[in-house]
Design a protein around this motif. Structure first.
Motif, PDB file in Angstrom:
ATOM      1  N   GLY A 590       0.827  -1.203   0.000  1.00  0.00           N
ATOM      2  CA  GLY A 590       0.000   0.000   0.000  1.00  0.00           C
ATOM      3  C   GLY A 590       0.859   1.250   0.000  1.00  0.00           C
ATOM      4  N   ILE A 591       0.193   2.400   0.051  1.00  0.00           N
ATOM      5  CA  ILE A 591       0.867   3.698   0.087  1.00  0.00           C
ATOM      6  C   ILE A 591       0.388   4.430   1.326  1.00  0.00           C
ATOM      7  CG2 ILE A 591       1.248   5.882  -1.108  1.00  0.00           C
ATOM      8  CD1 ILE A 591       0.592   4.463  -3.731  1.00  0.00           C
ATOM      9  N   SER A 592       1.304   4.934   2.124  1.00  0.00           N
ATOM     10  CA  SER A 592       0.955   5.655   3.341  1.00  0.00           C
ATOM     11  C   SER A 592       1.841   6.881   3.475  1.00  0.00           C
ATOM     12  CB  SER A 592       1.109   4.770   4.584  1.00  0.00           C
ATOM     13  OG  SER A 592       0.233   3.675   4.539  1.00  0.00           O
ATOM     14  N   THR A 593       1.380   7.821   4.313  1.00  0.00           N
ATOM     15  CA  THR A 593       2.159   9.000   4.649  1.00  0.00           C
ATOM     16  C   THR A 593       2.719   8.822   6.046  1.00  0.00           C
ATOM     17  OG1 THR A 593       0.743  10.403   3.265  1.00  0.00           O
ATOM     18  CG2 THR A 593       2.095  11.497   4.923  1.00  0.00           C
ATOM     19  N   LEU A 594       4.003   9.029   6.204  1.00  0.00           N
ATOM     20  CA  LEU A 594       4.607   8.927   7.527  1.00  0.00           C
ATOM     21  C   LEU A 594       5.374  10.204   7.824  1.00  0.00           C
ATOM     22  CD1 LEU A 594       7.934   8.327   7.196  1.00  0.00           C
ATOM     23  CD2 LEU A 594       7.074   6.113   6.484  1.00  0.00           C
ATOM     24  N   CYS A 595       5.698  10.363   9.083  1.00  0.00           N
ATOM     25  CA  CYS A 595       6.390  11.569   9.527  1.00  0.00           C
ATOM     26  C   CYS A 595       7.710  11.214  10.176  1.00  0.00           C
ATOM     27  CB  CYS A 595       5.528  12.347  10.533  1.00  0.00           C
ATOM     28  SG  CYS A 595       4.028  13.063   9.830  1.00  0.00           S
ATOM     29  N   TRP A 596       8.727  11.978   9.864  1.00  0.00           N
ATOM     30  CA  TRP A 596       9.993  11.898  10.566  1.00  0.00           C
ATOM     31  C   TRP A 596       9.970  12.937  11.677  1.00  0.00           C
ATOM     32  CZ3 TRP A 596      14.501  11.600   6.461  1.00  0.00           C
ATOM     33  CH2 TRP A 596      14.474  10.334   5.847  1.00  0.00           C
ATOM     34  N   PRO A 597      10.583  12.729  12.796  1.00  0.00           N
ATOM     35  CA  PRO A 597      11.476  11.616  13.100  1.00  0.00           C
ATOM     36  C   PRO A 597      10.795  10.392  13.699  1.00  0.00           C
ATOM     37  CG  PRO A 597      11.596  13.193  14.865  1.00  0.00           C
ATOM     38  CD  PRO A 597      10.661  13.782  13.838  1.00  0.00           C
ATOM     39  N   GLY A 598       9.505  10.442  14.002  1.00  0.00           N
ATOM     40  CA  GLY A 598       8.866   9.325  14.697  1.00  0.00           C
ATOM     41  C   GLY A 598       8.638   8.113  13.831  1.00  0.00           C
ATOM     42  N   GLY A 599       8.369   8.319  12.507  1.00  0.00           N
ATOM     43  CA  GLY A 599       8.201   7.204  11.595  1.00  0.00           C
ATOM     44  C   GLY A 599       6.771   6.755  11.399  1.00  0.00           C
ATOM     45  N   GLN A 600       5.800   7.367  12.103  1.00  0.00           N
ATOM     46  CA  GLN A 600       4.428   6.924  11.973  1.00  0.00           C
ATOM     47  C   GLN A 600       3.554   8.029  11.396  1.00  0.00           C
ATOM     48  OE1 GLN A 600       4.116   5.485  16.139  1.00  0.00           O
ATOM     49  NE2 GLN A 600       3.826   3.458  15.236  1.00  0.00           N
ATOM     50  N   SER A 601       2.327   7.682  11.089  1.00  0.00           N
ATOM     51  CA  SER A 601       1.414   8.622  10.454  1.00  0.00           C
ATOM     52  C   SER A 601       0.812   9.555  11.503  1.00  0.00           C
ATOM     53  CB  SER A 601       0.302   7.864   9.730  1.00  0.00           C
ATOM     54  OG  SER A 601      -0.576   8.753   9.095  1.00  0.00           O
ATOM     55  N   LEU A 602       0.816  10.847  11.208  1.00  0.00           N
ATOM     56  CA  LEU A 602       0.253  11.851  12.110  1.00  0.00           C
ATOM     57  C   LEU A 602      -0.740  12.722  11.355  1.00  0.00           C
ATOM     58  CD1 LEU A 602       3.505  12.996  13.979  1.00  0.00           C
ATOM     59  CD2 LEU A 602       1.760  11.397  14.804  1.00  0.00           C
ATOM     60  N   GLU A 603      -1.651  13.307  12.096  1.00  0.00           N
ATOM     61  CA  GLU A 603      -2.638  14.175  11.461  1.00  0.00           C
ATOM     62  C   GLU A 603      -1.976  15.441  10.935  1.00  0.00           C
ATOM     63  OE1 GLU A 603      -5.784  14.967  14.143  1.00  0.00           O
ATOM     64  OE2 GLU A 603      -6.409  12.862  14.331  1.00  0.00           O
ATOM     65  N   ALA A 604      -2.598  16.030   9.962  1.00  0.00           N
ATOM     66  CA  ALA A 604      -2.063  17.255   9.365  1.00  0.00           C
ATOM     67  C   ALA A 604      -1.958  18.338  10.428  1.00  0.00           C
ATOM     68  CB  ALA A 604      -2.964  17.713   8.225  1.00  0.00           C
ATOM     69  N   GLY A 605      -0.855  19.035  10.438  1.00  0.00           N
ATOM     70  CA  GLY A 605      -0.646  20.118  11.387  1.00  0.00           C
ATOM     71  C   GLY A 605      -0.036  19.691  12.694  1.00  0.00           C
ATOM     72  N   ASP A 606       0.168  18.413  12.919  1.00  0.00           N
ATOM     73  CA  ASP A 606       0.768  17.947  14.166  1.00  0.00           C
ATOM     74  C   ASP A 606       2.195  18.467  14.247  1.00  0.00           C
ATOM     75  OD1 ASP A 606       2.087  16.286  16.168  1.00  0.00           O
ATOM     76  OD2 ASP A 606       0.306  15.003  16.074  1.00  0.00           O
ATOM     77  N   ALA A 607       2.541  19.066  15.386  1.00  0.00           N
ATOM     78  CA  ALA A 607       3.859  19.665  15.547  1.00  0.00           C
ATOM     79  C   ALA A 607       4.973  18.650  15.544  1.00  0.00           C
ATOM     80  CB  ALA A 607       3.902  20.475  16.855  1.00  0.00           C
ATOM     81  N   ASN A 608       4.656  17.399  15.797  1.00  0.00           N
ATOM     82  CA  ASN A 608       5.695  16.365  15.813  1.00  0.00           C
ATOM     83  C   ASN A 608       5.990  15.783  14.431  1.00  0.00           C
ATOM     84  OD1 ASN A 608       6.422  16.351  18.532  1.00  0.00           O
ATOM     85  ND2 ASN A 608       4.635  15.107  19.078  1.00  0.00           N
ATOM     86  N   CYS A 609       5.242  16.249  13.425  1.00  0.00           N
ATOM     87  CA  CYS A 609       5.533  15.802  12.061  1.00  0.00           C
ATOM     88  C   CYS A 609       6.508  16.801  11.456  1.00  0.00           C
ATOM     89  CB  CYS A 609       4.237  15.733  11.231  1.00  0.00           C
ATOM     90  SG  CYS A 609       4.470  14.965   9.605  1.00  0.00           S
ATOM     91  N   ARG A 610       7.798  16.530  11.666  1.00  0.00           N
ATOM     92  CA  ARG A 610       8.825  17.484  11.256  1.00  0.00           C
ATOM     93  C   ARG A 610       9.166  17.357   9.775  1.00  0.00           C
ATOM     94  NH1 ARG A 610       8.014  20.967  14.481  1.00  0.00           N
ATOM     95  NH2 ARG A 610       9.976  21.956  13.861  1.00  0.00           N
ATOM     96  N   GLN A 611       8.913  16.204   9.220  1.00  0.00           N
ATOM     97  CA  GLN A 611       9.139  15.996   7.782  1.00  0.00           C
ATOM     98  C   GLN A 611       8.201  14.898   7.311  1.00  0.00           C
ATOM     99  OE1 GLN A 611      12.721  14.408   4.975  1.00  0.00           O
ATOM    100  NE2 GLN A 611      13.300  16.009   6.436  1.00  0.00           N
ATOM    101  N   GLN A 612       7.392  15.194   6.329  1.00  0.00           N
ATOM    102  CA  GLN A 612       6.378  14.252   5.844  1.00  0.00           C
ATOM    103  C   GLN A 612       6.886  13.543   4.586  1.00  0.00           C
ATOM    104  OE1 GLN A 612       2.356  15.462   4.152  1.00  0.00           O
ATOM    105  NE2 GLN A 612       1.770  14.943   6.267  1.00  0.00           N
ATOM    106  N   ARG A 613       6.631  12.228   4.521  1.00  0.00           N
ATOM    107  CA  ARG A 613       7.114  11.444   3.385  1.00  0.00           C
ATOM    108  C   ARG A 613       6.059  10.432   2.967  1.00  0.00           C
ATOM    109  NH1 ARG A 613      12.815  12.355   3.366  1.00  0.00           N
ATOM    110  NH2 ARG A 613      13.092  10.814   1.732  1.00  0.00           N
ATOM    111  N   GLN A 614       5.985  10.178   1.649  1.00  0.00           N
ATOM    112  CA  GLN A 614       5.134   9.134   1.098  1.00  0.00           C
ATOM    113  C   GLN A 614       5.947   7.845   1.010  1.00  0.00           C
ATOM    114  OE1 GLN A 614       1.784   9.160  -0.379  1.00  0.00           O
ATOM    115  NE2 GLN A 614       1.627  10.906   1.000  1.00  0.00           N
ATOM    116  N   SER A 615       5.346   6.727   1.404  1.00  0.00           N
ATOM    117  CA  SER A 615       6.103   5.491   1.482  1.00  0.00           C
ATOM    118  C   SER A 615       5.285   4.313   0.995  1.00  0.00           C
ATOM    119  CB  SER A 615       6.543   5.240   2.933  1.00  0.00           C
ATOM    120  OG  SER A 615       7.199   3.985   3.058  1.00  0.00           O
TER     121      SER A 615
END
Length: 782
Positions: A590-615
């Motif tokens: 499948g295709i998902s969006t994850l966030c660095w540095p945590g590595g998991q999917s976060l809601e849009a605007g979450d301050a812990n999503c420092r870099q968003q990537r498609q995977s």
């Protein structure tokens, strides 16, 4: 009358007994003679030949006299040849008992009338008798030939006798048999002979040296026309066909001794005595790749050889086998088969580690890994290229073949488990002194072979199944699972340059060449492994004696050869038919969006999503960022803090405190992060009224002596630069890396001193016992 009748009956009874005893006695004598003087078939020397799948001779092993015979069955010979042969040599072959009395009488009368031998009157059976048991051309010799002929007819079937003729008839020089003649003179199998060619080859055994078409084409043409006249006379072929054939000149293919795939021929004939070994090779492709190897020979360093395998992925049939750059070049160890030689695989095993880690849920395709200096006990690996790169995705680390992320991943997966999974799938690795697998295995600290690595890469072409190579058509396909179909698909897309996820309607149905390089320690082995839609290609370059060759590495040396082979397959219509295999996305991918540095999917605007990537993801799994051992003590990637209403950090028991979670990058990545992403910027300011509980802090690790991105020049009159860098802060021992390679320091390990004589960009990194890393980039100019 009664007495006479009785006497007459006794007479006939006695005569019957006499003839019965005569027949039985003759049979016993014949049986005894056959036992005492058996047919000398087993005494005939045996020649052997290795062929391509279409029957083209690749390599031959002549008999003790240097004679080349290519054994064939009756069904493998053109009906035109059989018609021409039997009509011209022995029309009544299928009916007579071995000799034809009328032919013998006619030949005797012709010889007496002419005063010399002008006709032999021999049947094909008699000619076979002379071939297997040569005798002088005398009266007693003729009687011996006739006896052997009857023995042949009594012992063998007509078909067997004819097959002996097909394989033993002389065709000039060291050629015996219709197949050897057909391939040598005409460049084709005997099953494909035209009527004119069949007539020509049917007559040559009568006088093979006198009628050799390569030396006496006019004589051969005249003899061929005699055969054609006989065929028309007996209405076997129409007069119109015969007249058309008469207009054909004698055309011969360039005479070539079969000299293809010598090392494969040696490999397949080492443990068997078959006269014909049929391989899966494509003769045309083999010839093209041997020419390619010859072209590369003069571009490679001295004493360097190469190995190339091309395998059809759907059947695992080996289509080309280059065991050395030149079989006849002793200076390049031409008779050493590099396809089956044990060598260090370099980085070629990395795709399987990433695939197994996907299946194990350790990573997704875009998980955050760390390309930073690290120590694993006494093992401190470096990168092949210059320097370290800090935060990298799993797909980027694999494509760029970065060493430190791979070692980090193997450390989490387990080297023993990794090698056990490979071994279970049929990919054995060799370790010196039977030692246990270590982290070095992923960087080439083991032994493998080109044929086994090619089998391993079949997992990327066959949905995760590792299949054995098939060298002969009768071999059954054998395979074992190594990866799930989804993991194999993701790794193949990454290596094919399609790491960025795309929806199915825009995703290419076929994958371009997916490839991986490898270079062993000391530049001893250069590898390039490739998988295109129809084939698996393996390339090795190096010295067979394992001597290092400076500057020889996978991308520079082996990849150009890989690309040439791939382009040859793509542009050839014969192979292009296999290149349209589609590669649909498995349901598990499948295709998902994850966030660095945590590595998991976060809601849009979450301050812990420092870099968003498609995977690309496997079974919808988005594992958290993989932490290296010991990094949990540094706060991990997600820390829990307490803040007050002003957003300042406080102790957990302070009034108005509430918990918050802050995603932090792993501490070793700090030198590669922008200032806004570093910990001192991401963590809330401590409150002075109710400060958080303090923890024993380790002072930051710093490099002093040269500023970041400085341009340095040697002192006037000098060609080298004396460099001295101090480290401050940190904890414990230091390990220094210059351009990704660990270097020893003189004196205290807190100070780095060296002399640089080459201009260029440099990256200096230092690692301490708390896993802190500090990095300095600078340029040396003149």
């Amino acid at each position: 009358m009664t007495w006479r009748g009785g006497a007459r009956s006794i007479f006939w009874v006695r005569m019957a007994r006499f003839f019965l005893l005569l027949i039985l006695g003759g049979g016993v004598l014949l049986w005894a003679a056959n036992r005492l003087w058996p047919l000398p078939l087993k005494a005939l020397p045996v020649a052997r030949v290795v062929t391509a799948q279409d029957g083209t001779p690749l390599w031959r092993y002549a008999d003790a006299q240097g004679v080349w015979r290519y054994p064939v069955k009756l069904e493998q010979v053109s009906p035109y040849y059989l018609e021409a042969l039997l009509t011209y040599e022995d029309r009544w072959y299928w009916d007579h008992p071995g000799i034809n009395p009328l032919s013998l009488l006619r030949a005797t009368w012709q010889n007496l009338h002419s005063g010399g031998i002008v006709s032999g009157g021999s049947t094909l059976s008699m000619q076979v008798a002379r071939l297997i048991d040569p005798h002088p051309r005398t009266f007693t010799g003729k009687l011996r030939q006739i006896a052997r002929t009857f023995q042949l007819e009594w012992t063998l079937s007509k078909k067997q006798i004819l097959e002996i003729y097909l394989n033993r008839a002389p065709y000039g020089g060291t050629l015996q048999g219709i197949a050897a003649a057909s391939w040598t003179y005409l460049g084709k199998p005997p099953s494909e002979l035209t009527p004119g060619e069949a007539a020509l080859l049917a007559v040559l055994p009568q006088a093979p040296s006198h009628l050799r078409p390569d030396r006496f084409p006019e004589r051969a043409k005249a003899a061929r026309d005699k055969v054609l006249a006989r065929l028309a006379e007996y209405h076997v072929w129409s007069q119109k066909r015969v007249d058309e054939i008469r207009q054909e000149s004698i055309w011969l293919a360039p005479r070539q001794v079969p000299q293809l795939a010598p090392l494969l021929a040696r490999r397949l004939t080492a443990n068997n005595k078959r006269s014909v070994v049929t391989t899966t090779l494509d003769a045309t492709l083999q010839r093209q790749l041997e020419a390619l190897a010859t072209g590369w020979k003069h571009q490679l360093p001295p004493k360097t050889s190469m190995g190339v395998l091309v395998v059809e992925s759907s059947t695992m049939a080996v289509k080309a086998y280059i065991g050395s750059v030149d079989f006849n070049d002793d200076a390049r160890f031409g008779q050493v088969d590099t396809v089956s030689a044990w060598r260090s695989p370099g980085s070629t095993l990395k795709p399987f580690l990433y695939g197994l880690a996907l299946d194990d849920g350790l990573i997704s395709a875009e998980s955050l890994l760390q390309d930073v200096p690290r120590r694993f006990g006494d093992y401190r690996p470096g990168n092949f290229d210059t320097g370290f790169h800090g935060p990298v995705s799993a797909s980027e680390a694999l494509v760029r073949s970065l060493n430190l992320p791979a070692v980090q991943l193997l450390d989490a997966y387990g080297p023993k488990r990794f090698t056990a999974n490979l071994r279970n799938a049929g990919i054995p690795l060799r370790f010196p002194n039977a030692s246990d697998p270590s982290l070095a295995v992923i960087l080439g600290g083991t032994g493998s072979r080109l044929d086994q690595l090619t089998e391993a890469y079949s997992a990327l072409a066959r949905g995760g199944n590792v299949a054995k190579l098939r060298f002969e058509p009768e071999q059954h396909l054998q395979q074992r699972r190594l990866l799930s179909p989804g993991a194999a698909w993701i790794i193949r897309r990454i290596l094919g340059g399609q790491a960025l996820p795309q929806p199915d309607d825009s995703l290419p149905g076929t994958v371009p060449l997916a490839w991986k390089t490898g270079t062993s320690y000391g530049y001893r082995d250069a590898w390039a492994m490739g998988v295109n839609p129809g084939y698996i290609i393996g390339v090795w370059v190096g010295r067979p004696d394992a001597t290092p060759v400076a500057g020889q590495f996978g991308y520079a040396t082996a990849v150009p050869i890989l690309n040439q082979v791939n382009n040859l397959l793509i542009t050839s219509a014969r192979f292009n038919a296999h290149m349209a295999v589609t590669d649909p996305r498995p349901a598990s991918v499948g295709i998902s969006t994850l966030c660095w540095p945590g590595g998991q999917s976060l809601e849009a605007g979450d301050a812990n999503c420092r870099q968003q990537r498609q995977s690309w993801t496997l079974d919808g799994t988005l594992p958290p960022t993989l932490a290296a051992p010991g990094q949990e003590l540094q706060g991990g990637s997600l820390v829990t803090l307490w803040t007050n209403s002003q957003g300042k950090q406080v102790a957990a028991n302070c009034p108005d405190s509430h918990s918050v979670q802050v995603a932090l990058w792993p501490l070793p990545l700090e030198p590669w992060l922008p200032q806004s992403e570093r910990r001192n910027q991401r963590l809330p300011t401590p409150d002075t009224v109710c400060p958080p509980l303090s923890k024993p802090a380790i002072s930051p690790l710093l490099l002093i002596g040269v500023r970041q991105n400085a341009i340095l020049k040697p002192l006037p009159g000098k060609n080298s630069l004396d460099l001295r860098i101090e480290s401050q802060g940190g904890a414990g021992q230091r390990w220094w890396f210059l351009n990704g390679e660990q270097v020893e320091t003189a004196g205290s390990n807190r100070t780095f001193q060296t002399t640089l004589s080459q201009p260029g960009h440099y990256q200096l990194s230092v690692l301490d016992e708390s896993s802190q890393v500090s990095t300095l980039d600078f340029t040396v100019d003149r």
